[in-house]
Design a protein around this motif. Structure first.
Motif, PDB file in Angstrom:
ATOM      1  N   ARG A  20      -4.184  -5.946   5.417  1.00 50.37           N
ATOM      2  CA  ARG A  20      -4.408  -4.503   5.597  1.00 50.37           C
ATOM      3  C   ARG A  20      -4.238  -4.103   7.062  1.00 50.37           C
ATOM      4  N   GLN A  68       0.838  -1.195   0.000  1.00 47.79           N
ATOM      5  CA  GLN A  68       0.000   0.000   0.000  1.00 47.79           C
ATOM      6  C   GLN A  68       0.877   1.251   0.000  1.00 47.79           C
ATOM      7  N   GLU A  88      -2.983   0.339  -3.828  1.00 42.75           N
ATOM      8  CA  GLU A  88      -2.833  -0.985  -3.227  1.00 42.75           C
ATOM      9  C   GLU A  88      -2.574  -2.012  -4.313  1.00 42.75           C
ATOM     10  N   VAL A 135      -4.895   5.780   2.023  1.00 43.31           N
ATOM     11  CA  VAL A 135      -4.197   4.775   1.222  1.00 43.31           C
ATOM     12  C   VAL A 135      -4.407   5.154  -0.241  1.00 43.31           C
ATOM     13  N   LEU A 171       0.977   4.720   1.381  1.00 43.59           N
ATOM     14  CA  LEU A 171       0.332   5.436   2.475  1.00 43.59           C
ATOM     15  C   LEU A 171       0.651   6.924   2.390  1.00 43.59           C
TER      16      LEU A 171
END
Length: 405
Positions: free
Chosen positions: A225, A167, A245, A242, A169
């Motif tokens: 997650r 992910q 992904e 996020v 971030l």
């Protein structure tokens, strides 16, 4: 959707059709555009975007100087070195590191290809050495065809899996990283050898990947997650959003029957040709080398491409024996929660050896250096593992197609 450049040869039969717009197929297409611009090459991809949703990273030492011009336009981020962290020690290495994203790969393809030569959102029903049949029944002819559609499993091979969720971030404050953390193995060891991988794309944007060397290809996305969120929290990062992904399940090859794996006459590339580093599952170094090699051929007929790709992959298979042995030991000799010790020991070795290892170019001296000294797994377990058969890396015909040598 298609490329944006006009094509003076639109309508002419292409010299080459590449099926699959992942890393391997895209690199072949870009290499032909750069070094064989006189040839018409078409690229067919089932997705709407080239490269799907992926981040590919590599060490500068993975790519030969002669091939760097091919990769350079694809780089989205780069760093002067990287870190690894294991229980008890951290090491900083000076090898330059870089990342290619799906967005940068897609942009490069659209810039390189004329509009009529790029076909996205188009599925292929069947193909041969000189033809491709699309899902709507349309048949396209070419001088040669390369199948670069990738593969989630490898028939007639065994080993384990490298699986992950990553992910990007967006943080409320700077994360404090100045270079990638290629392995942080201080996390709880779950589902095999587990580590977290971090790429600082900006001061407040970091790509965090939770990775496992596992016996099982299954991914529990909600759990992953949660683990990424817990990792960020433990580092004191406040996640605002996020932004991206991705997930992946890659084969880690311990053994196999290459002759049975390679069936048919159609040329292959990338994972579909088992052109990966068997232990790390890295594919970019081999994809670059193979793409560059294809541009040197004076004959791109389907028959010649089939023989060339087979011979290239067979040679790669022979040269990968050492890495497959290490894969066998990793999955068969060490208890899952202790697998990290093999990697921790490896990262205490000289930096040039580590560079050659990731590039798949270990010397005999390198191999000896990796194996000498106190082994990170019990000798008896290592011997037993090398005699084992491993887990199949594909869902195969129950009549015996899953058996491996």
């Amino acid at each position: 959707m298609s490329g944006k450049n006009p094509d003076p040869c639109a309508g002419a039969m292409p010299a080459l059709i590449v099926v699959g717009g992942g890393l391997a197929g895209a690199l072949i297409t870009l290499a032909m555009a750069r070094w064989r611009p006189e040839l018409r090459v078409e690229l067919i991809e089932a997705g709407e975007r080239i490269g799907g949703e992926h981040v590919w990273s590599f060490f500068a030492s993975d790519v030969d100087e002669a091939h760097r011009a091919l990769v350079e336009p694809l780089i989205a981020s780069r760093w002067d070195g990287y870190d690894v962290t294991f229980p008890g020690y951290t090491r900083s290495l000076s090898t330059a590191y870089a990342s290619v994203t799906s967005a940068s790969l897609d942009a490069a393809i659209r810039d390189a290809l004329p509009a009529s030569a790029l076909h996205t959102g188009v599925k292929v029903r069947a193909l041969g050495t000189t033809w491709v049949e699309l899902e709507d029944g349309t048949r396209r002819e070419a001088g040669g065809v390369i199948d670069a559609r990738g593969s989630h499993g490898l028939a007639h091979m065994a080993g384990g899996w490298q699986k992950f969720m990553g992910q990007t971030l967006r943080l409320a404050a700077p994360h404090g990283l100045t270079r990638p953390v290629v392995m942080d193995a201080r996390v709880e060891q779950l589902d095999g050898y587990r580590f977290v991988y971090c790429l600082p794309f900006s001061q407040t944007q970091v790509f965090v990947e939770d990775t496992y060397y596992s016996d099982d290809p299954g991914l529990d996305l909600p759990v992953l997650r949660e683990r990424i969120g817990a990792y960020a929290k433990a580092r004191g990062w406040q996640v605002e959003a996020v932004d991206y992904e991705e997930t992946g399940v890659l084969p880690v090859i311990a053994r196999g029957d290459f002759a049975r794996f390679w069936q048919g006459d159609v040329a292959r590339a990338g994972v579909r040709a088992a052109l990966v580093q068997p232990l790390t599952s890295y594919s970019l170094p081999d994809a670059v080398r193979f793409a560059a090699h294809l541009t040197t051929l004076d004959n791109l007929s389907g028959e010649r491409l089939g023989r060339t790709s087979h011979d290239w992959a067979a040679n790669h298979w022979r040269e990968g024996r050492f890495y497959r042995m290490l894969s066998t030991m990793l999955f068969g000799a060490a208890p899952p929660q202790e697998r990290w010790r093999m990697l921790a020991r490896f990262y205490k070795l000289p930096e040039p050896l580590i560079e050659r290892f990731y590039a798949g170019r270990s010397t005999l001296a390198d191999m000896a250096r990796v194996l000498v000294g106190k082994p990170p797994v019990p000798i008896g377990a290592a011997v037993a593992a090398l005699a084992g058969r491993g887990r199949v890396l594909a869902d195969l015909d129950p009549r015996g197609a899953g058996e491996v040598a």
